[in-house]
Write an enzyme that holds these catalytic residues in place. Structure first.
Site, short mmCIF file in Angstrom:
data_model
loop_
_atom_site.label_atom_id
_atom_site.label_comp_id
_atom_site.label_asym_id
_atom_site.label_seq_id
_atom_site.Cartn_x
_atom_site.Cartn_y
_atom_site.Cartn_z
N GLU A 60 0.80 -1.23 0.00
CA GLU A 60 0.00 0.00 0.00
C GLU A 60 0.84 1.28 0.00
OE1 GLU A 60 -0.91 -2.59 1.97
OE2 GLU A 60 -2.93 -3.08 1.27
N HIS A 129 -10.31 -4.31 10.77
CA HIS A 129 -10.94 -4.14 9.46
C HIS A 129 -12.20 -3.30 9.54
CE1 HIS A 129 -8.22 -7.28 8.17
NE2 HIS A 129 -8.67 -7.20 6.94
#
Lengths: 323, 343
Positions: A60, A129
């Site tokens: 990322e 998450h």
């Protein structure tokens, strides 16, 4: 008006903009051959090929920076984060590299990039998450931050985001991907920075964004049965925030509740309250209330998760407490 | 390179260049332009140091003195239109890209005549015209940005390449290796230039790098690497020429480690107590890139005292004019506070 899922609306927005402008490309984890971890990029590889629909390694920080560099170099990247939770690894490039380019260059350079992906809680995926980053990004000058609720806004705002010369953080929601809504036919672009009145009312204003709008509308229906008329405002864009729309509605109803699927502290709700205090104080007949998730990391256990995440009943209770 | 590494990364060839500066075959004008460039950087940085001491420059100011041969050698081998990106020790890179010294100095003093209208400062300047993309203050963050510039060059098939400069300290950031991986995977036209000046701020290479042969750090990704002597501008030039040819021909990224030394502290506030005076003096006395090159040019009969005096005078005039401009250019209007946030 035809209906489509939010997922399809987002896909159509990207496909239409890619047809319109060759400099637009999509990159991220599993966006090409896998067709998107949540199938939002379904079909793009087949239509546009691997040079414009780019599968990245799980990296990322690297690909967010690479995307920003590509934007500086004249392209218009749409960078997908599988979820915004993973963008924590990349936030330096969103804040330090993308958001400040225009200012630090004295207006000489632009960074036309869209960072998009699901944000907020999903279902039973645990604490790491399940976080809403809207307040984080909305605090950063130089970014545009968008968080749509329905398919029409998802499509129209994503198209506007891709055309924007400024960097955009585009926050989607996994639980909304499969929901269907009307979408106008033909070219549909929605102006960034404008809130939308989803439902007119006179007794209280409920302000929300993203999945919270659904809860606000659900609560408004329940409250209508009790004779309480709610106006529901969907902020849609969180930076710049449509203060005028919030204040106009407050002037009309004199009561304000903010619904946010996220933590309460230093939230978008906190910001709306500050705006109401600073600019709408004389219109307030009651304290502005925050209706949010509980101030804890999101638990996994079904009952605890349910207790932690904001729901329509919380909104109903809040509205009743100030009427 | 170990045999094991060679097996895993067959296309990665790493070499430490030991070639002494041979007569370059370069035209006289080019050689003198390189000398002039290095001298301009030296004098510009000395002047910036003075202005800092006078309180005209604030905050951070990272000087390039001692490292002049690195950017001069590499940019002398590049083509106009190639992109350059670097970290915060960036004044020299801008000069080497042909950006106006007045605009750079005025940015250092925070004036409207600066490249970023005074809003960027020493570490943040850009020139789309000269393809200079900053000037970045987060150590290592310019590496994926440079990789992205190369991605755009390949996407648009421009034939240009990107020089991505960073230091030995930045070479330890994880995102550098994320970039190496993608650049090699996608065969991007990017040159990674590690300016190894022996110290990451105050931490010596030996104390921060498990393997101090930084040019080998691309091996795992199949990125060939070369180490060159950054105190000799011709060695840098010759090394860069080969690397640029490789990258421009579409063979993917390359890693150059350029061994150099900074005479001043990391920034203006650094008394540099982590190294000995003798070490610094040794570089200044025996390995200075400008003195070395001047001796070479003299020995080759390319220039003599009169020619050097002329260059020195020209450079001095440019730097003085830049300093004057930087003092006289007004501060930005208060309304500039609110411009350039969004389009």
């Amino acid at each position: 008006m035809p209906t489509m899922t939010v997922r399809e609306a987002l896909r159509d927005a990207m496909a239409e903009e890619m047809r319109r402008d060759e400099d637009v490309f999509v990159m991220g984890e599993e966006v090409a051959e896998y067709q998107g971890a949540y199938k939002v990029t379904q079909g793009l590889l087949q239509e546009f090929g691997p040079a414009r629909v780019v599968d990245t390694p799980i990296t990322e920080y690297g690909f967010a920076g690479l995307g920003v560099g590509a934007a500086m170099g004249g392209l218009k990247p749409v960078v997908e984060f599988m979820t915004f939770n993973f963008a924590m690894q990349a936030i330096d490039h969103i804040v330090n590299s993308a958001a400040k380019t225009n200012y630090m260059s004295g207006g000489q350079m632009r960074c036309p990039i869209v960072f998009r992906g699901p944000n907020g809680s999903a279902s039973r995926v645990g604490a790491q998450h399940s976080q809403n980053y809207a307040p984080w990004y909305a605090s950063v000058p130089g970014l545009l931050v968008i968080a749509p609720y329905d398919s029409a806004d998802a499509k129209g705002l994503l198209k506007a985001a891709i055309r924007s010369p400024d960097p955009v953080v585009f926050l989607e929601n996994e639980l909304l991907y499969g929901q269907s809504f009307d979408v106008p036919e033909g070219e549909h672009v929605v102006e960034i920075g404008k809130a939308r009145v989803h439902r007119e009312g006179k007794d209280v204003t409920i302000v929300s964004y993203a999945i919270g709008v659904g809860l606000a509308l659900e609560a408004a229906n329940i409250l209508a049965a009790d004779g309480i008329s709610c106006e529901v405002i969907d902020l849609r864009t969180l930076r710049p925030l449509d203060e005028a729309a919030v204040l106009a509605s407050l002037k009309k109803t004199n009561r304000l509740v903010v619904v946010e699927e996220g933590w309460p502290v230093c939230s978008i709700a906190s910001e709306i309250i500050a705006i109401a205090m600073e600019k709408g104080f004389d219109d307030l007949d009651a304290p502005v209330l925050r209706v949010t998730n509980k101030d804890v990391p999101l638990p996994y256990a079904h009952n605890l998760e349910k207790a932690a995440v904001v729901k329509a009943a919380d909104v109903v209770a809040a509205v009743k407490s100030i009427i | 390179m170990s045999p094991a590494a060679a097996k895993k990364a067959p296309s990665a060839k790493t070499t430490a260049s030991k070639a002494a500066a041979a007569p370059s075959g370069l035209p006289k004008e080019k050689l003198l332009a390189m000398f002039r460039e290095m001298l301009l950087i030296r004098r510009f940085e000395e002047k910036a140091g003075q202005l800092y001491g006078m309180g005209l420059i604030g905050g951070f100011c990272h000087l390039y003195i001692g490292q002049e041969a690195v950017v001069t050698g590499i940019q002398s081998a590049a083509k106009a239109g190639d992109a350059v990106i670097t970290t915060y020790r960036d004044h020299a890179h801008m000069l080497a890209c042909g950006m106006d010294p007045k605009g750079i100095m005025a940015e250092l003093t925070g004036r409207i005549g600066g490249f970023s209208k005074g809003k960027g400062g020493s570490m943040h300047m850009f020139s789309v015209e000269k393809q200079f993309f900053g000037g970045h203050g987060i150590v290592g963050a310019n590496v994926p940005l440079g990789t992205g510039l190369a991605f755009a060059q390949k996407y648009k098939n421009t034939g240009h390449i990107t020089m991505t400069y960073f230091g030995d300290g930045a070479a330890n950031q994880g995102q550098v290796y994320e970039s190496f991986n993608m650049a090699s995977l996608w065969q991007l036209p990017v040159i990674y230039i590690i300016e190894n000046n022996e110290y990451a701020m105050g931490t010596s290479t030996k104390r921060h790098a498990a393997n101090t042969e930084l040019y080998k750090r691309g091996e795992a990704f199949g990125i060939p690497g070369v180490q060159v002597n950054g105190m000799n501008v011709l060695e840098v030039y010759e090394g860069a020429k080969k690397v640029i040819e490789h990258v421009r021909s579409g063979k993917g990224p390359y890693l150059m480690e350029v061994k150099t030394y900074r005479y001043r502290g990391h920034s203006m506030s650094d008394p540099a107590k982590y190294r000995t005076k003798e070490e610094v003096e040794d570089y200044k006395e025996n390995r200075d890139p400008i003195t070395t090159f001047r001796k070479y040019l003299e020995a080759e009969g390319i220039a003599g005292d009169a020619a050097f005096k002329k260059i020195e005078d020209e450079v001095k005039a440019i730097v003085n004019a830049a300093a004057e401009f930087a003092k006289e250019s007004p501060e930005p209007e208060p309304t500039e506070l609110w411009t350039d946030v969004l389009s």
